[in-house]
Design an enzyme around this catalytic site. Structure first.
Site, PDB file in Angstrom:
ATOM      1  N   CYS A  37      39.246  34.611  37.496  1.00 66.75           N
ATOM      2  CA  CYS A  37      38.347  34.790  38.642  1.00 66.75           C
ATOM      3  C   CYS A  37      36.903  34.383  38.325  1.00 66.75           C
ATOM      4  CB  CYS A  37      38.393  36.264  39.057  1.00 66.75           C
ATOM      5  SG  CYS A  37      37.213  36.672  40.352  1.00 66.75           S
ATOM      6  N   VAL A  77      38.629  42.198  41.991  1.00 61.85           N
ATOM      7  CA  VAL A  77      37.977  42.176  40.682  1.00 61.85           C
ATOM      8  C   VAL A  77      36.754  41.274  40.782  1.00 61.85           C
ATOM      9  CG1 VAL A  77      39.949  42.695  39.204  1.00 61.85           C
ATOM     10  CG2 VAL A  77      39.590  40.325  39.940  1.00 61.85           C
ATOM     11  N   SER A  90      30.481  41.448  41.846  1.00 60.40           N
ATOM     12  CA  SER A  90      30.038  40.768  40.629  1.00 60.40           C
ATOM     13  C   SER A  90      28.520  40.794  40.414  1.00 60.40           C
ATOM     14  CB  SER A  90      30.543  39.321  40.621  1.00 60.40           C
ATOM     15  OG  SER A  90      30.118  38.615  41.770  1.00 60.40           O
TER      16      SER A  90
END
Ligand SMILES: N[C@@H](CCC(=O)N[C@@H](CS)C(=O)NCC(=O)O)C(=O)O
Length: 254
Positions: A37, A77, A90
């Site tokens: 990712c 995620v 993030s």
């Protein structure tokens, strides 16, 4: 038969394997990651830059398992548990690491208030003007849609490159602006192989910047070598990720 999203390759490959191996021991900071990712790679780069102790845990976010939804209700995620409390997103995580571990250098945001705000402006540019069109170009099937996405992507990257002071975005110091964009630079060979993209086709400034920033040690340490397998689903417009669904529906990506 298309490969369902939940059957992606299960662990990091390439350089990232040894970084994962080095972070197996329990720590007060648990980093829930997916090796593939680009958003994970942003937060991972900052952890590595700063030498923050963390435990790496591989999650397949497409499975939406309950234990992970308890940590990030969005089921995406990256996410972390810090002293038993959860956080995700993030760029929020990158700033959290900076604030929660002030003794760990380098800083990824400048101390000067104006330059810090200026850096955030360009992080916002990456999020709004670049990331959605990066996915749109990969997912576009018809030649005319690819052409219009490529034009939009080139335009955004030319604007970005024109502001690069060099060698990093803000000059000598690696910053959150570089962190926000570099995982996509690491993956741009997929666009080069399948969507007629070239760094030099954008501008000499972009090529020089991209060639340099992708060699940063923290970027190399968090890089896998099987991205193309994951992006095959995007290239065939078969991906069922939340981001892919949002791009198809013309919505803001989550
Ligand atoms: N805005 C989020 C995006 C995170 C994201 O989209 N992660 C993807 C993997 S690259 C994910 O978890 N996808 C699972 C899904 O779409 O179901 C961030 O910056 O952290």
């Amino acid at each position: 038969m298309p490969v369902p999203d939940e059957q992606i390759f299960p662990h990091a490959t390439g350089n990232a394997i040894s970084t994962v191996e080095a972070h197996k021991e329990p720590q007060e900071l648990i980093f829930y990651a997916g090796w593939f990712c680009p958003f994970v790679q942003r937060s991972w780069i900052v952890l590595e830059e700063k030498g923050i102790p963390y435990q790496y845990k591989e999650v397949n976010p497409y499975k939406k398992e309950k234990h992970f939804l308890d940590i990030n209700p969005k089921g995406l995620v990256p996410a972390v548990e810090y002293h038993g409390k959860a956080l995700y997103e993030s760029l929020v995580l990158c700033e959290f690491f900076e604030d929660a571990y002030p003794g760990h250098k380098p800083a990824i945001l400048p101390g000067d208030a104006y330059t810090k705000a200026y850096a955030r402006l360009w992080v916002d540019f990456v999020s709004k003007a670049f990331v959605p069109v990066f996915f749109r170009l990969i997912m576009s099937q018809e030649p005319e849609k690819q052409e219009s996405a490529r034009t939009e992507l080139y335009d955004a990257l030319r604007k970005f490159a024109a502001q690069v002071k060099g060698p990093y975005f803000l000059g000598d110091e690696f910053s959150l602006v570089d962190v926000a964009i570099v995982p996509f630079i690491t993956r741009d060979y997929i666009l080069a192989d399948h969507r007629n993209y070239s760094r030099e086709g954008i501008s000499a400034e972009w090529k020089q910047y991209a060639d340099h920033v992708e060699q940063r040690e923290s970027v190399l340490k968090t890089k896998s070598d099987k991205y193309a397998e994951v992006y095959g689903r995007y290239l065939r417009d078969e991906a069922q990720s939340d981001a892919a669904k949002a791009i198809r529906a013309g919505r803001v990506i989550p």
